[in-house]
Scaffold this active site. Structure first.
Site, short mmCIF file in Angstrom:
data_model
loop_
_atom_site.label_atom_id
_atom_site.label_comp_id
_atom_site.label_asym_id
_atom_site.label_seq_id
_atom_site.Cartn_x
_atom_site.Cartn_y
_atom_site.Cartn_z
N SER A 128 0.80 -42.04 80.97
CA SER A 128 1.04 -43.22 81.80
C SER A 128 2.06 -42.96 82.90
O SER A 128 3.03 -42.21 82.71
CB SER A 128 1.57 -44.34 80.90
OG SER A 128 2.16 -45.35 81.67
N GLU A 130 4.20 -44.93 83.59
CA GLU A 130 5.45 -45.46 83.04
C GLU A 130 6.40 -44.31 82.65
O GLU A 130 7.62 -44.49 82.63
CB GLU A 130 5.11 -46.33 81.81
CG GLU A 130 6.26 -47.04 81.16
CD GLU A 130 6.85 -48.21 81.94
OE1 GLU A 130 6.21 -48.69 82.89
OE2 GLU A 130 7.97 -48.63 81.60
N TYR A 152 8.32 -47.58 75.08
CA TYR A 152 6.90 -47.26 75.34
C TYR A 152 6.79 -45.99 76.17
O TYR A 152 6.05 -45.06 75.83
CB TYR A 152 6.23 -48.44 76.05
CG TYR A 152 4.88 -48.10 76.64
CD1 TYR A 152 3.73 -48.11 75.86
CD2 TYR A 152 4.75 -47.76 77.99
CE1 TYR A 152 2.49 -47.78 76.40
CE2 TYR A 152 3.52 -47.43 78.54
CZ TYR A 152 2.39 -47.45 77.74
OH TYR A 152 1.16 -47.12 78.27
P1 NAP Z 1 -4.88 -52.33 75.62
O1 NAP Z 1 -5.87 -53.21 76.28
O2 NAP Z 1 -3.56 -52.88 75.23
O3 NAP Z 1 -5.60 -51.71 74.32
C1 NAP Z 1 -4.86 -51.04 73.34
C2 NAP Z 1 -5.78 -50.64 72.22
O4 NAP Z 1 -5.02 -49.94 71.21
C3 NAP Z 1 -6.46 -51.82 71.50
O5 NAP Z 1 -7.76 -51.44 71.15
C4 NAP Z 1 -5.62 -51.96 70.24
O6 NAP Z 1 -6.30 -52.55 69.17
C5 NAP Z 1 -5.34 -50.50 69.94
N1 NAP Z 1 -4.22 -50.30 69.02
C6 NAP Z 1 -2.95 -50.75 69.15
N2 NAP Z 1 -2.21 -50.34 68.11
C7 NAP Z 1 -3.03 -49.62 67.30
C8 NAP Z 1 -2.87 -48.96 66.07
N3 NAP Z 1 -1.71 -48.96 65.42
N4 NAP Z 1 -3.92 -48.31 65.55
C9 NAP Z 1 -5.11 -48.33 66.16
N5 NAP Z 1 -5.35 -48.97 67.33
C10 NAP Z 1 -4.31 -49.61 67.89
O7 NAP Z 1 -4.60 -51.04 76.53
P2 NAP Z 1 -5.42 -50.47 77.79
O8 NAP Z 1 -4.94 -51.15 79.02
O9 NAP Z 1 -6.87 -50.44 77.45
O10 NAP Z 1 -4.84 -48.99 77.85
C11 NAP Z 1 -5.45 -47.93 77.11
C12 NAP Z 1 -4.43 -46.82 76.93
O11 NAP Z 1 -4.01 -46.32 78.19
C13 NAP Z 1 -3.15 -47.22 76.20
O12 NAP Z 1 -2.71 -46.13 75.44
C14 NAP Z 1 -2.16 -47.50 77.32
O13 NAP Z 1 -0.85 -47.30 76.86
C15 NAP Z 1 -2.60 -46.43 78.32
N6 NAP Z 1 -2.35 -46.73 79.74
C16 NAP Z 1 -2.79 -47.91 80.25
C17 NAP Z 1 -2.61 -48.17 81.61
C18 NAP Z 1 -3.10 -49.46 82.23
O14 NAP Z 1 -2.66 -49.76 83.36
N7 NAP Z 1 -4.00 -50.19 81.59
C19 NAP Z 1 -1.99 -47.21 82.43
C20 NAP Z 1 -1.58 -46.01 81.85
C21 NAP Z 1 -1.78 -45.77 80.50
P3 NAP Z 1 -6.33 -54.17 68.96
O15 NAP Z 1 -7.40 -54.67 69.88
O16 NAP Z 1 -6.64 -54.30 67.52
O17 NAP Z 1 -4.97 -54.69 69.35
N1 GDD Z 2 3.98 -58.71 81.92
C1 GDD Z 2 4.68 -59.32 82.89
N2 GDD Z 2 4.79 -60.68 82.86
N3 GDD Z 2 5.24 -58.58 83.88
C2 GDD Z 2 5.89 -59.24 84.86
C3 GDD Z 2 6.02 -60.62 84.88
C4 GDD Z 2 5.46 -61.38 83.83
O1 GDD Z 2 5.53 -62.60 83.77
N4 GDD Z 2 6.72 -60.97 86.01
C5 GDD Z 2 7.00 -59.84 86.65
N5 GDD Z 2 6.51 -58.78 85.96
C6 GDD Z 2 6.67 -57.37 86.34
C7 GDD Z 2 7.20 -56.47 85.23
O2 GDD Z 2 8.62 -56.60 85.11
C8 GDD Z 2 6.74 -55.11 85.75
O3 GDD Z 2 7.68 -54.60 86.66
C9 GDD Z 2 5.45 -55.43 86.50
O4 GDD Z 2 5.41 -56.84 86.66
C10 GDD Z 2 4.20 -54.98 85.79
O5 GDD Z 2 4.27 -55.42 84.45
P1 GDD Z 2 3.00 -55.33 83.46
O6 GDD Z 2 1.82 -55.96 84.09
O7 GDD Z 2 3.45 -55.83 82.14
O8 GDD Z 2 2.68 -53.77 83.42
P2 GDD Z 2 3.63 -52.49 83.30
O9 GDD Z 2 3.64 -51.81 84.64
O10 GDD Z 2 4.91 -52.81 82.70
O11 GDD Z 2 2.83 -51.60 82.25
C11 GDD Z 2 1.42 -51.38 82.41
O12 GDD Z 2 1.19 -50.25 83.20
C12 GDD Z 2 1.65 -49.02 82.62
C13 GDD Z 2 1.32 -47.91 83.64
O13 GDD Z 2 2.34 -47.79 84.57
C14 GDD Z 2 0.83 -51.25 81.00
O14 GDD Z 2 -0.57 -51.24 81.09
C15 GDD Z 2 1.27 -49.94 80.34
O15 GDD Z 2 0.55 -49.78 79.11
C16 GDD Z 2 0.93 -48.80 81.30
O16 GDD Z 2 1.29 -47.57 80.75
#
Ligand code: NAP
Ligand code: GDD
Length: 343
Positions: A128, A130, A152
């Site tokens: 990520s 992050e 995280y």
């Molecule tokens: P998400 O919607 O939060 O999905 C997370 C998945 O992990 C869900 O299927 C959840 O199952 C499962 N999970 C959580 N804890 C678990 C456990 N203990 N054992 C087995 N399964 C578990 O995340 P996403 O946005 O699809 O992201 C997919 C991956 O990419 C994650 O690893 C995230 O950290 C990473 N990532 C995401 C982004 C982004 O912007 N979306 C960016 C960079 C990296 P349940 O449905 O049962 O909760």
């Molecule tokens: N969730 C949330 N809720 N975030 C907020 C809010 C709010 O009400 N208001 C402002 N934010 C700001 C957060 O402080 C952060 O800076 C930004 O919006 C994005 O927050 P999120 O949407 O929660 O995503 P993230 O960037 O922290 O994390 C996501 O992206 C990562 C990749 O960079 C997640 O998907 C992570 O799993 C992923 O790795």
């Protein structure tokens, strides 16, 4: 081809499952038992593909190492995509140990199984942006330094590093996809983009009055999730296991996302958006901008949806969802207020 996906019920898991089924894979997914049904994102795929065994779900959990190892041995997949995580950064401050356990134990359990496997099973780790920590305004690529700001982020750095270590030490085909934020109508409702698009839909339908956010100045490189799962698959087809950044190369603030979303329905965001300290984090990633030139050149990957296109897709989806909520409200089936606690 057979694939095993951890995190199949999440946003990326759902899109990746569709993509692999379209490519004629047999897809296996890890399902966590929960007290309410947690398969809504893949229910259509379950209906269409489970009868012919093209999609098979297995109860497990990344913390149950023996169950993961048994699954890998019995399925014997060609590819494993490790997408499961406690993926909410803010929640990781409240549940740091659990977040770290899931983020670290899962990857090393799978890598250990692959080290001992006779078959060269390919492994994708969901790394990520992050991990970078967002402390400067530079454009970040595969060589940029990690400086995580959350439990995280730190757990993702471990999984990233251990994947490289197994790749270099045991010749495991381990790929790290360093993905910048990617969003969609399947995005969890407590992430900021979806929280905004859902609120815009509901405000338009007259069933929500205000939207309360935290830090409006945070800047993210937001892309469309469907494009990013395509990138995951391309990484796994590359001849060598490597690390790859996927990003759009454009960064926007939370405020800019809100303005674009409200503009889409001809509303002034300032009439609806409030801020509250309860949504601030103990430590913030202020600015993320990705440089995906390596993936663009070597994988021929590029995003198909820009920032405005992404906001439009999400807002239009949530306008339709709000219309359905309105109908349920009229039948007294749901409550009129909706605000998720704290995150
Ligand atoms: P998400 O919607 O939060 O999905 C997370 C998945 O992990 C869900 O299927 C959840 O199952 C499962 N999970 C959580 N804890 C678990 C456990 N203990 N054992 C087995 N399964 C578990 O995340 P996403 O946005 O699809 O992201 C997919 C991956 O990419 C994650 O690893 C995230 O950290 C990473 N990532 C995401 C982004 C982004 O912007 N979306 C960016 C960079 C990296 P349940 O449905 O049962 O909760
Ligand atoms: N969730 C949330 N809720 N975030 C907020 C809010 C709010 O009400 N208001 C402002 N934010 C700001 C957060 O402080 C952060 O800076 C930004 O919006 C994005 O927050 P999120 O949407 O929660 O995503 P993230 O960037 O922290 O994390 C996501 O992206 C990562 C990749 O960079 C997640 O998907 C992570 O799993 C992923 O790795």
């Amino acid at each position: 081809m057979k694939a095993l996906i951890t995190g199949i019920t999440g946003q990326d898991g759902a899109y990746l499952t569709q993509l692999l089924l379209d490519k004629d894979y047999e897809v296996h997914g890890l399902l966590r038992r929960s007290s309410s049904i947690n398969t809504s994102r893949i229910d259509d795929l379950i209906s269409e593909y489970t009868a012919e065994n093209r999609l098979q779900l297995h109860y497990s959990d990344l913390l149950d190492s023996s169950s993961i190892t048994n699954l890998i041995n019995s399925i014997n997949p060609d590819e494993i995509y490790n997408l499961a995580a406690q993926s909410h950064v803010s929640v990781s401050f409240e549940n740091p140990i659990y977040t770290t356990q899931v983020g670290t134990l899962g990857s090393i359990t799978i890598l250990e199984a692959l080290k001992h496997s006779d078959k060269k099973i390919k492994f994708y780790q969901a790394s990520s942006s992050e991990m970078f920590g967002g402390g400067s305004k530079e454009s970040l690529n595969e060589s940029s330094a990690f400086n995580p700001k959350s439990p995280y982020g730190a757990s993702k750095v471990f999984a990233h590093d251990i994947t490289k270590i197994y790749r270099d030490s045991y010749d495991v085909f381990g790929v790290n996809g360093i993905l910048f934020n990617h969003e969609s109508p399947l995005r969890g409702e407590t992430f900021v983009t979806r929280k905004i698009s859902k609120a815009v839909g509901r405000i338009t339908a007259g069933i929500q009055e205000k939207l309360t956010l935290g830090n409006l100045d945070a800047s993210r490189d937001w892309g469309y999730a469907k494009d990013y799962v395509q990138g995951m698959w391309l990484m796994m087809q590359h001849e060598n296991p490597e690390d790859w950044v996927l990003a759009t190369g454009v960064t926007k603030t939370v405020r800019e996302f809100a303005i674009e979303a409200f503009n889409h329905v001809n509303l002034n965001w300032e009439d609806f958006v409030l801020t509250s300290e309860k949504y601030l984090r103990p430590n913030e990633v202020h600015y993320l901008l990705g440089d995906s030139s390596k993936a663009r050149k070597e994988l021929k990957w590029k995003p198909s949806v820009d920032f405005s296109g992404l906001v439009k897709i999400m807002v239009e989806y949530d306008i339709n969802e709000a219309k359905k909520d309105l109908a349920l409200l009229k039948d007294n089936l749901i409550s009129p207020t909706w605000e998720y606690p704290k995150i």
